[in-house]
Design a protein around this motif. Structure first.
Motif, short mmCIF file in Angstrom:
data_model
loop_
_atom_site.label_atom_id
_atom_site.label_comp_id
_atom_site.label_asym_id
_atom_site.label_seq_id
_atom_site.Cartn_x
_atom_site.Cartn_y
_atom_site.Cartn_z
N ALA A 25 2.80 -7.52 -1.79
CA ALA A 25 2.79 -5.87 -1.28
C ALA A 25 4.24 -5.86 -0.74
CB ALA A 25 2.00 -5.78 0.09
N HIS A 26 4.81 -6.68 -0.32
CA HIS A 26 6.29 -6.62 0.28
C HIS A 26 7.06 -6.26 -0.93
CE1 HIS A 26 5.10 -8.23 4.31
NE2 HIS A 26 6.22 -7.48 4.69
N LEU A 27 6.94 -7.04 -2.10
CA LEU A 27 7.72 -6.89 -3.34
C LEU A 27 7.41 -5.64 -3.84
CD1 LEU A 27 7.58 -10.45 -4.85
CD2 LEU A 27 9.17 -9.50 -3.75
N LEU A 28 6.16 -5.15 -3.93
CA LEU A 28 6.07 -3.84 -4.45
C LEU A 28 6.78 -2.73 -3.54
CD1 LEU A 28 2.12 -4.23 -5.47
CD2 LEU A 28 4.32 -3.67 -6.98
N VAL A 29 6.59 -2.88 -2.46
CA VAL A 29 7.22 -1.85 -1.39
C VAL A 29 8.83 -1.78 -1.51
CG1 VAL A 29 7.54 -1.20 1.13
CG2 VAL A 29 5.38 -1.64 0.13
N ALA A 30 9.26 -2.93 -1.55
CA ALA A 30 10.77 -2.96 -1.82
C ALA A 30 11.13 -2.59 -3.06
CB ALA A 30 11.08 -4.47 -1.76
N ALA A 31 10.19 -2.65 -3.94
CA ALA A 31 10.70 -2.27 -5.57
C ALA A 31 10.25 -0.45 -5.58
CB ALA A 31 10.11 -2.74 -6.66
N GLY A 33 8.57 1.35 -2.87
CA GLY A 33 8.32 2.22 -1.66
C GLY A 33 9.42 3.08 -1.29
N ALA A 34 9.00 4.32 -0.68
CA ALA A 34 9.98 5.03 -0.13
C ALA A 34 10.44 5.05 1.43
CB ALA A 34 9.23 6.56 -0.08
N PRO A 35 11.67 5.11 1.57
CA PRO A 35 12.31 5.00 2.80
C PRO A 35 11.65 5.89 3.83
CG PRO A 35 13.87 5.25 1.00
CD PRO A 35 12.60 5.62 0.39
N GLY A 36 11.40 4.89 5.14
CA GLY A 36 10.67 5.84 6.37
C GLY A 36 9.05 5.98 6.25
N GLU A 37 8.45 5.54 5.14
CA GLU A 37 7.12 5.60 4.81
C GLU A 37 6.54 4.17 5.36
OE1 GLU A 37 5.02 7.96 3.56
OE2 GLU A 37 6.79 9.15 3.62
N ALA A 38 5.31 4.14 5.67
CA ALA A 38 4.65 3.06 6.22
C ALA A 38 3.44 2.51 5.11
CB ALA A 38 3.88 3.41 7.59
N TYR A 39 3.41 1.42 5.15
CA TYR A 39 2.28 0.83 4.11
C TYR A 39 1.32 -0.18 4.81
CZ TYR A 39 5.58 2.92 0.91
OH TYR A 39 6.18 4.06 0.31
N LEU A 40 0.05 -0.32 4.50
CA LEU A 40 -0.81 -1.17 5.12
C LEU A 40 -1.31 -2.09 4.02
CD1 LEU A 40 -2.41 -1.66 7.76
CD2 LEU A 40 -4.09 0.00 6.89
N VAL A 41 -1.17 -3.37 4.30
CA VAL A 41 -2.01 -4.37 3.51
C VAL A 41 -3.04 -4.89 4.39
CG1 VAL A 41 -1.80 -6.33 2.10
CG2 VAL A 41 0.12 -4.96 2.34
N GLY A 42 -4.33 -4.99 3.34
CA GLY A 42 -5.66 -5.33 4.27
C GLY A 42 -6.26 -6.10 3.29
N GLY A 43 -7.24 -7.01 3.64
CA GLY A 43 -8.34 -7.73 2.83
C GLY A 43 -9.52 -7.25 3.24
N GLU A 44 -10.17 -8.43 3.76
CA GLU A 44 -11.74 -8.44 4.08
C GLU A 44 -11.64 -8.35 5.66
OE1 GLU A 44 -15.75 -11.30 3.24
OE2 GLU A 44 -13.96 -11.58 2.23
N ASN A 45 -12.82 -7.61 6.08
CA ASN A 45 -13.16 -7.65 7.24
C ASN A 45 -14.13 -8.61 7.73
OD1 ASN A 45 -11.61 -5.46 8.31
ND2 ASN A 45 -13.25 -3.81 7.66
N VAL A 46 -13.90 -9.61 8.43
CA VAL A 46 -14.70 -10.76 8.79
C VAL A 46 -14.91 -10.81 10.29
CG1 VAL A 46 -14.92 -13.12 8.68
CG2 VAL A 46 -13.71 -11.94 7.01
N HIS A 47 -16.17 -10.99 10.68
CA HIS A 47 -16.49 -11.37 12.09
C HIS A 47 -16.08 -12.50 12.80
CE1 HIS A 47 -19.57 -7.93 12.74
NE2 HIS A 47 -19.91 -8.05 11.65
#
Length: 104
Positions: A25-31, A33-47
């Protein structure tokens, strides 16, 4: 969790994501992504109970044995912080961390 002799878990959970996915995700955002935008990376919600049981199994040990209430966790954290001040060692649990118990 594994250093806790009572193997205590608590309500709520967390989003678990593989470090490799975060790196991609960091590599994709670096390539792309737009400056000033926020990005969220998530996986699985686990108790927490499920995550702690999986950690116990992977470590070849037991647990979780108990589920902490918010009050018991807060009192334990206050005690841990007091002991930490006297010993200079970091507390095993802080009141700030307890504020997240029961949340996702």
């Amino acid at each position: 969790y594994l250093n806790d002799p009572f193997r205590t878990t608590f309500a709520g959970g967390a989003n678990v994501v593989a470090a490799r996915d975060v790196a991609r995700a960091h590599l994709l955002v670096a390539a792309r992504g737009a400056p000033g935008e926020a990005y969220l990376v998530g996986g699985e919600n686990v108790h927490w109970r499920t995550l702690h049981a999986e950690l116990s199994a992977a470590a070849g040990t037991y647990g979780p044995l108990a589920t902490a209430t918010h009050t018991s966790a807060y009192l334990t954290a206050a005690w841990a912080e007091l002991v930490a001040r006297g010993t200079g060692a970091p507390p095993a649990l802080t009141r700030d961390e307890v504020g997240m118990i029961g949340r996702w």
